[in-house]
Design an enzyme around this catalytic site. Sequence first.
Site, short mmCIF file in Angstrom:
data_model
loop_
_atom_site.label_atom_id
_atom_site.label_comp_id
_atom_site.label_asym_id
_atom_site.label_seq_id
_atom_site.Cartn_x
_atom_site.Cartn_y
_atom_site.Cartn_z
N HIS A 263 1.41 -1.32 0.17
CA HIS A 263 -0.13 -0.06 0.25
C HIS A 263 0.52 1.17 -0.16
O HIS A 263 0.71 2.32 -0.78
CB HIS A 263 -1.01 0.16 1.02
CG HIS A 263 -1.78 -0.88 1.10
ND1 HIS A 263 -2.63 -1.48 2.00
CD2 HIS A 263 -2.37 -1.71 0.43
CE1 HIS A 263 -3.74 -2.48 1.51
NE2 HIS A 263 -3.39 -2.76 0.21
N HIS A 394 -4.31 -6.82 -10.57
CA HIS A 394 -3.09 -6.16 -10.50
C HIS A 394 -1.44 -6.07 -11.05
O HIS A 394 -1.34 -5.27 -11.49
CB HIS A 394 -2.64 -6.58 -9.03
CG HIS A 394 -3.21 -5.96 -7.78
ND1 HIS A 394 -3.57 -5.06 -7.47
CD2 HIS A 394 -4.68 -6.94 -7.44
CE1 HIS A 394 -4.53 -4.75 -6.50
NE2 HIS A 394 -4.99 -5.39 -6.21
#
Length: 407
Positions: A263, A394
């Site tokens: 993140h 992703h």
Amino acid sequence: MSSESPAKKQMLAVPDNFFSAEFLTQHIKDIAAFYEPRIVDETGGFFQSFYIDGEKFNPGFRQIVSSSRMVINFMLAGKLLGRKELIDIGKHGLDYVEKVHYVKEKDGYAFTVRDHKPEDMIQQAYGYAFILAAHAAARTAGAVTHNDDVARVFDLIEKKFWLPDKGAYLDTISADGVIDDAYRGQNSNMHMCEALIAAFEATQDKRYLDRATVLAVTFTRTLAGKADGFIWEHYTKDFEIDWEYNKNDPTNIYRPWGFQPGHQNEWAKNLLNIHRHAPESWMVDRARELFDGAWDLSYDAEHGGLVYGYGPDKKWCDAEKYFWVQAESMATASLLWEATKDPKYVEKYVCLWTYAWEHWVDHEHGAWIGFKMTRDNRRLSNEKSIAGGKCDYHTLVACIEMLRAFQ
């Protein structure tokens, strides 16, 4: 295929050039090729859960994150590869999002659907971020020729989730319409920032880029300033850091305890993509600090790759390896090289690709092998794609980012 005894890995020779358009385009083709022949449910929507060899499981269950991410995959791959049939698959999925996930009486989208009927009407900003991004992808791919759907979803998000005095979105509203004021989080805001950048790129409407910038400032500057420069996962209603939330659950896939290297790197990616359109020097500096700091604290020199999480004491709290952490970090390394021309980001990019090529890429069936592995890269199951968890969004979108950086 049984989920109890993971299949053996097969590996092709390591490519000579992880930077080339030919390599990255072929990898996108290989990911799409796994899903294309088996993903479409002719009765509506997408099958979302597959074992490594492509056998379906849990076929009637749909989750809005995967429903939307698969739309993004096929829209963007179709545009890149010049294949209308992939865009048509994306349109099939987007139609399901709007006709089955969306419930007119509630003016909201079902978080989960089972057997084509809305199951869980909890309203999660995390899910809405990908609905917005799916409509942006449709506009980018030319599946629609207007900006109305992007604007409609954005306005709905504003009505439900935006907190103007906080410069952030709230996370959760119950099926009965009650706001969960016990929790605020960065994860939904990070993906909302990503979706807003995509909305701007699709429509050129600056309000989306402006809102993405507000989120980036809130989380990478203001709130990171409360956590030694890194972005913590969890906050109170007033956006004070909640160090205790999910403290016994560092492996949670949506709300893990700890700092998430992946993140930090996704926020760095967001900063660099905002900087692409509205450059400010602090954005590159902050992106470097986040990526470099996360790398130093999470790279596993013994087994390769980046671990899942570390605590405030800078010690690993989850040393397992997750597919998305590697993919997003490769994308960010490529964007950092584009922005700085610092060769260390090329070195890290190649380091992660070499690791992923050996341990994550499924050289037999296509796409990436699964959701997570042990620290020493042993697979934990034969599940490749999981509703709400993994659909190679992703990995495919990361390759598109890399193409932009190295073109």
